[in-house]
Motif scaffolding. Sequence first.
Motif, PDB file in Angstrom:
ATOM      1  N   ALA A   1      -0.562   4.447  18.481  1.00  0.00           N
ATOM      2  CA  ALA A   1      -0.847   5.454  19.510  1.00  0.00           C
ATOM      3  C   ALA A   1      -0.888   6.861  18.930  1.00  0.00           C
ATOM      4  CB  ALA A   1       0.186   5.365  20.622  1.00  0.00           C
ATOM      5  N   VAL A   2       0.016   7.178  18.002  1.00  0.00           N
ATOM      6  CA  VAL A   2       0.023   8.536  17.456  1.00  0.00           C
ATOM      7  C   VAL A   2      -1.158   8.769  16.515  1.00  0.00           C
ATOM      8  CG1 VAL A   2       2.517   8.833  17.724  1.00  0.00           C
ATOM      9  CG2 VAL A   2       1.618   7.991  15.554  1.00  0.00           C
ATOM     10  N   TYR A   3      -1.780   7.694  16.030  1.00  0.00           N
ATOM     11  CA  TYR A   3      -3.020   7.833  15.271  1.00  0.00           C
ATOM     12  C   TYR A   3      -4.240   7.865  16.185  1.00  0.00           C
ATOM     13  CZ  TYR A   3      -0.837   7.360  10.695  1.00  0.00           C
ATOM     14  OH  TYR A   3      -0.094   7.579   9.570  1.00  0.00           O
TER      15      TYR A   3
ATOM     16  N   ARG B   1      -7.158   8.988  24.659  1.00  0.00           N
ATOM     17  CA  ARG B   1      -6.361   8.755  23.455  1.00  0.00           C
ATOM     18  C   ARG B   1      -5.405   9.919  23.187  1.00  0.00           C
ATOM     19  NH1 ARG B   1      -9.728   8.963  19.407  1.00  0.00           N
ATOM     20  NH2 ARG B   1     -11.745   8.996  20.450  1.00  0.00           N
ATOM     21  N   ARG B   2      -5.866  11.130  23.430  1.00  0.00           N
ATOM     22  CA  ARG B   2      -4.998  12.290  23.211  1.00  0.00           C
ATOM     23  C   ARG B   2      -3.886  12.358  24.253  1.00  0.00           C
ATOM     24  NH1 ARG B   2      -9.462  16.939  21.388  1.00  0.00           N
ATOM     25  NH2 ARG B   2      -9.824  16.044  19.293  1.00  0.00           N
ATOM     26  N   ALA B   3      -4.195  11.959  25.481  1.00  0.00           N
ATOM     27  CA  ALA B   3      -3.169  11.950  26.523  1.00  0.00           C
ATOM     28  C   ALA B   3      -2.079  10.933  26.200  1.00  0.00           C
ATOM     29  CB  ALA B   3      -3.800  11.639  27.875  1.00  0.00           C
ATOM     30  N   LEU B   4      -2.480   9.761  25.712  1.00  0.00           N
ATOM     31  CA  LEU B   4      -1.502   8.754  25.328  1.00  0.00           C
ATOM     32  C   LEU B   4      -0.666   9.240  24.155  1.00  0.00           C
ATOM     33  CD1 LEU B   4      -0.257   5.944  25.552  1.00  0.00           C
ATOM     34  CD2 LEU B   4      -2.131   5.083  24.121  1.00  0.00           C
ATOM     35  N   HIS B   5      -1.317   9.846  23.169  1.00  0.00           N
ATOM     36  CA  HIS B   5      -0.597  10.410  22.024  1.00  0.00           C
ATOM     37  C   HIS B   5       0.467  11.391  22.500  1.00  0.00           C
ATOM     38  CE1 HIS B   5      -0.918  12.615  17.861  1.00  0.00           C
ATOM     39  NE2 HIS B   5       0.298  12.591  18.315  1.00  0.00           N
ATOM     40  N   ALA B   6       0.084  12.294  23.393  1.00  0.00           N
ATOM     41  CA  ALA B   6       1.020  13.310  23.885  1.00  0.00           C
ATOM     42  C   ALA B   6       2.182  12.669  24.639  1.00  0.00           C
ATOM     43  CB  ALA B   6       0.282  14.299  24.786  1.00  0.00           C
ATOM     44  N   ALA B   7       1.888  11.633  25.440  1.00  0.00           N
ATOM     45  CA  ALA B   7       2.955  10.961  26.193  1.00  0.00           C
ATOM     46  C   ALA B   7       3.931  10.255  25.255  1.00  0.00           C
ATOM     47  CB  ALA B   7       2.341   9.964  27.174  1.00  0.00           C
ATOM     48  N   ILE B   8       3.397   9.628  24.223  1.00  0.00           N
ATOM     49  CA  ILE B   8       4.261   8.927  23.254  1.00  0.00           C
ATOM     50  C   ILE B   8       5.128   9.934  22.506  1.00  0.00           C
ATOM     51  CG2 ILE B   8       4.261   7.589  21.114  1.00  0.00           C
ATOM     52  CD1 ILE B   8       3.587   5.898  23.529  1.00  0.00           C
TER      53      ILE B   8
ATOM     54  N   LEU C   1       4.703  -3.425  28.469  1.00  0.00           N
ATOM     55  CA  LEU C   1       4.388  -2.794  29.746  1.00  0.00           C
ATOM     56  C   LEU C   1       5.211  -1.533  29.991  1.00  0.00           C
ATOM     57  CD1 LEU C   1       4.115  -6.001  31.949  1.00  0.00           C
ATOM     58  CD2 LEU C   1       2.238  -4.412  31.456  1.00  0.00           C
ATOM     59  N   ALA C   2       6.355  -1.418  29.312  1.00  0.00           N
ATOM     60  CA  ALA C   2       7.202  -0.239  29.484  1.00  0.00           C
ATOM     61  C   ALA C   2       6.593   1.007  28.848  1.00  0.00           C
ATOM     62  CB  ALA C   2       8.585  -0.500  28.886  1.00  0.00           C
ATOM     63  N   LEU C   3       5.584   0.832  27.996  1.00  0.00           N
ATOM     64  CA  LEU C   3       4.941   1.976  27.353  1.00  0.00           C
ATOM     65  C   LEU C   3       3.849   2.537  28.269  1.00  0.00           C
ATOM     66  CD1 LEU C   3       4.632   0.664  23.680  1.00  0.00           C
ATOM     67  CD2 LEU C   3       6.458   1.996  24.727  1.00  0.00           C
ATOM     68  N   PRO C   4       3.518   3.824  28.117  1.00  0.00           N
ATOM     69  CA  PRO C   4       2.582   4.480  29.049  1.00  0.00           C
ATOM     70  C   PRO C   4       1.116   4.218  28.735  1.00  0.00           C
ATOM     71  CG  PRO C   4       3.407   6.082  27.481  1.00  0.00           C
ATOM     72  CD  PRO C   4       4.137   4.793  27.185  1.00  0.00           C
ATOM     73  N   LEU C   5       0.741   2.945  28.613  1.00  0.00           N
ATOM     74  CA  LEU C   5      -0.656   2.594  28.409  1.00  0.00           C
ATOM     75  C   LEU C   5      -1.348   2.418  29.764  1.00  0.00           C
ATOM     76  CD1 LEU C   5       0.555   1.811  25.581  1.00  0.00           C
ATOM     77  CD2 LEU C   5      -1.106  -0.054  25.538  1.00  0.00           C
ATOM     78  N   PRO C   6      -2.657   2.713  29.844  1.00  0.00           N
ATOM     79  CA  PRO C   6      -3.386   2.384  31.070  1.00  0.00           C
ATOM     80  C   PRO C   6      -3.295   0.881  31.355  1.00  0.00           C
ATOM     81  CG  PRO C   6      -4.703   3.791  29.619  1.00  0.00           C
ATOM     82  CD  PRO C   6      -3.512   3.356  28.835  1.00  0.00           C
ATOM     83  N   ARG C   7      -3.262   0.516  32.619  1.00  0.00           N
ATOM     84  CA  ARG C   7      -3.084  -0.898  32.989  1.00  0.00           C
ATOM     85  C   ARG C   7      -4.203  -1.790  32.463  1.00  0.00           C
ATOM     86  NH1 ARG C   7       2.059  -1.463  33.521  1.00  0.00           N
ATOM     87  NH2 ARG C   7       1.822   0.291  32.103  1.00  0.00           N
ATOM     88  N   ASN C   8      -5.408  -1.242  32.294  1.00  0.00           N
ATOM     89  CA  ASN C   8      -6.514  -2.083  31.818  1.00  0.00           C
ATOM     90  C   ASN C   8      -6.477  -2.301  30.311  1.00  0.00           C
ATOM     91  OD1 ASN C   8      -7.246   0.473  30.964  1.00  0.00           O
ATOM     92  ND2 ASN C   8      -9.340   0.367  31.775  1.00  0.00           N
ATOM     93  N   ARG C   9      -5.415  -1.852  29.676  1.00  0.00           N
ATOM     94  CA  ARG C   9      -5.265  -2.090  28.231  1.00  0.00           C
ATOM     95  C   ARG C   9      -4.345  -3.276  27.943  1.00  0.00           C
ATOM     96  NH1 ARG C   9      -9.246   0.409  28.319  1.00  0.00           N
ATOM     97  NH2 ARG C   9      -9.630   2.493  27.453  1.00  0.00           N
ATOM     98  N   TYR C  10      -3.965  -4.016  28.992  1.00  0.00           N
ATOM     99  CA  TYR C  10      -3.107  -5.179  28.824  1.00  0.00           C
ATOM    100  C   TYR C  10      -3.869  -6.465  29.136  1.00  0.00           C
ATOM    101  CZ  TYR C  10       0.827  -1.894  28.783  1.00  0.00           C
ATOM    102  OH  TYR C  10       1.696  -0.882  28.457  1.00  0.00           O
TER     103      TYR C  10
END
Length: 395
Positions: free
Chosen positions: A309-311, A360-367, A324-333
């Motif tokens: 995610a950070v990459y 991708r940048r939003a996920l990076h920031a959340a992680i 599922l506990a990670l902040p991924l969009p639901r359609n990524r599972y």
Amino acid sequence: MAVNAHAASARTATARQPRLRIMVLGLRGVIDVQGGIETHARRLYPLLARLGCDVEIVQRSAYYPRERRRRGWRRITLTYLWSPRTRIAETAVHTLLGVLYAAVKRPDVLHLHAIGPALLAPLARLFGLRVVVTHHCADYEREKWGPLAKAVLRAGERLGIAFAHWPIVVSPVLKETVETRYGIDATLIPNGAPMATPRRTRHTLRRFDLQPWRYVLCVARLVPEKRQHDLIAAFQAARPPGWKLVFVGEIEQGDGYCQELIAQAARDATIVLAGYQSGVALHELYTHAGLFVLPSAVEGHPIALLEAAVYEVPLLASAIPANLALPLPRNRYFPVGDAKALARQLEVMTQGTAATTAERRALHAAIRANYSWRKAAELTSSVYRNVARGGWQHG
């Protein structure tokens, strides 16, 4: 729990507190050994060494030929104790010897990692040691273990949590399990996400004949519960034109599951077994990957997903509680074990843009905002100081 309050001032307090002697037991090794706990230790303990801890990690000598044994690494003392390199006896024998060694050395805190080594927490307490246990994963859910081994691991979970002066868990799922099953409060200290170190170089890609952004990457130990075989089946069904499938993980000679993967790769030139990779080589593989997939059936707190995610690599992951506990969009599972569903998602993700730059940048920031090794080190340091001065959660 009081740990969070202590962590806020950990660095300031370190300057006026004596250094703590911490002994770490339960991992195979901290250098050049693949595994979630090993990665956890590599990230965490150099930071703890800067926070006033004199850390000694007890490693398994079978993983280190004599010519490769170092006595120190990043302010950490490395000790090697013998253990048989066999699936059943390795952990038990090494942990027993490690607890006996700790009983002689008398560290301020003995930190046991994982529920297998935690089986010896009562013995450590009997020797008068102050014990911290980190529960990383419900190892008894792993496919490789038979009924007896699973029963022993469940006993390790129960005894480790009950006899630790302070139990730690790495995910909200494990915290809920421990508190519901045993009625014992556990401190949640999640794994962190590393700082991304993107590489413009492509030496590793050339070595494995890979094209940038045209390969699916999976970084995990090559064991049945990581379900690399599901990803192979899905990739072969989807057959994205011009793409390859790359597995990064140590290839253990003589292991049945590794042999199956080797045989499949031998029959399909689009499947690449890259072996264990670290440092620049791993950074290059993350930097240029078109998609990262983690199909695991069992995870504690998936460090590899955090790293990808950070990459800012587009992600797909199995729909298990830890992922599922990670902040991924639901359609990524996708449902674990469902190769057809995964194949459909591979077809979509490898055609055109797998994920927008904004996503991708939003996920990076959340992680980055929620998973920090620095914070994990400060929280762990606070636990150590509480335990060393006589505090405990229970027991």
